[in-house]
Design an enzyme around this catalytic site. Structure first.
Site, PDB file in Angstrom:
ATOM      1  CB  SER A  81      29.269  45.181  96.892  1.00  0.00           C
ATOM      2  OG  SER A  81      28.078  45.708  97.434  1.00  0.00           O
ATOM      3  CE1 TYR A 129      27.780  39.990  98.944  1.00  0.00           C
ATOM      4  CE2 TYR A 129      27.140  42.190  99.650  1.00  0.00           C
ATOM      5  CZ  TYR A 129      27.445  41.298  98.638  1.00  0.00           C
ATOM      6  OH  TYR A 129      27.430  41.715  97.328  1.00  0.00           O
TER       7      TYR A 129
END
Length: 242
Positions: free
Chosen positions: A135, A148
């Site tokens: 990501s 995360y």
């Protein structure tokens, strides 16, 4: 007689990027092993030369068994797309630590299990591609993303180290780092205020990437000659500033 291109494993194939990539690589003629906890969405694809199995990627034995079953049917794995992941956003002061554990289990340990299932065979054959979906949060920080971000920094870091380790064996490691994508990922977050703010952020940039956009990026990187490794691709909507 073989009637398909080499086997590709896709984790998290029941929705979003994984499902879109399965459709695209099937059109390219590849045999596919599709893995996710939810079986029905993968079966509904009705893709030829495919094996869909309900597997939790954090279960190492189950991942190994699934890959062995697919290789027996379709031949050696040519590529794995480690796409399975969860995004559980929350303030670090109030978030349930169980959500940290879940992200670590799937985003990091699950990805390592996928690598473990294919790396030895690829090194032995001196051929193969490992594509890890990280990501943009594996490169920079965002509010309410602490755990995360930690998992995605881990994915991006271990992918680069893995690339260095496997490159002498002619095995490619490619890291895909998307920005905001319209998928089910945000629905995993339990904090409604955070979800609302995230959705407002997406709308403020006039919309975000689609799963098909990322599938096309994966297809492009994988489609290069084995002698060409596109090490890292960061892809975001043009109007995404962060």
């Amino acid at each position: 007689m073989t009637t398909h291109k080499p086997l590709v494993v896709i984790t998290g194939a029941s929705s979003g990027i994984g499902l879109a990539t399965a459709r695209l690589l099937s059109r390219r003629g590849h045999a596919l092993l599709l893995l996710a906890r939810r079986l029905e969405p993968m079966l509904q694809l009705q893709l030829p030369n495919s094996l869909a199995l309900s597997v939790d990627v954090s279960d190492r034995a189950a991942v190994l068994a699934a890959v062995a079953q697919a290789e027996q049917r379709f031949g050696p794995v040519d590529a794995i797309i480690n796409n399975a992941g969860v995004m559980l956003l929350g303030s670090i002061a109030t978030q349930d630590p169980g959500e940290w554990d879940r992200m670590l289990d799937i985003n990091v340990r699950g990805l390592l299990n996928g690598i473990h299932a294919v790396a030895a065979g690829m090194v032995e054959r001196k051929h193969g591609t490992i594509i890890n979906v990280s990501s943009v949060a594996g490169r920079k920080t965002f509010p309410n993303h602490v755990a995360y971000v930690g998992t995605k920094f881990a994915v991006s870091g271990l992918s680069e180290n893995l690339r260095e380790e496997l490159s002498p064996s002619n095995v490619r490691v490619i890291t895909i780092e998307p920005g905001a994508v319209e998928t089910e990922l945000l629905s995993h977050t339990s904090d409604e205020a955070i979800k609302a703010g995230y959705n407002d952020w997406k709308q403020g940039m006039g919309g975000v990437l689609t799963a098909d956009n990322i599938a096309e990026v994966i297809d492009f990187a994988y489609g290069q000659p084995q002698s060409v490794c596109i090490r890292e691709i960061v892809v975001c909507a043009t109007r995404q500033q962060q």
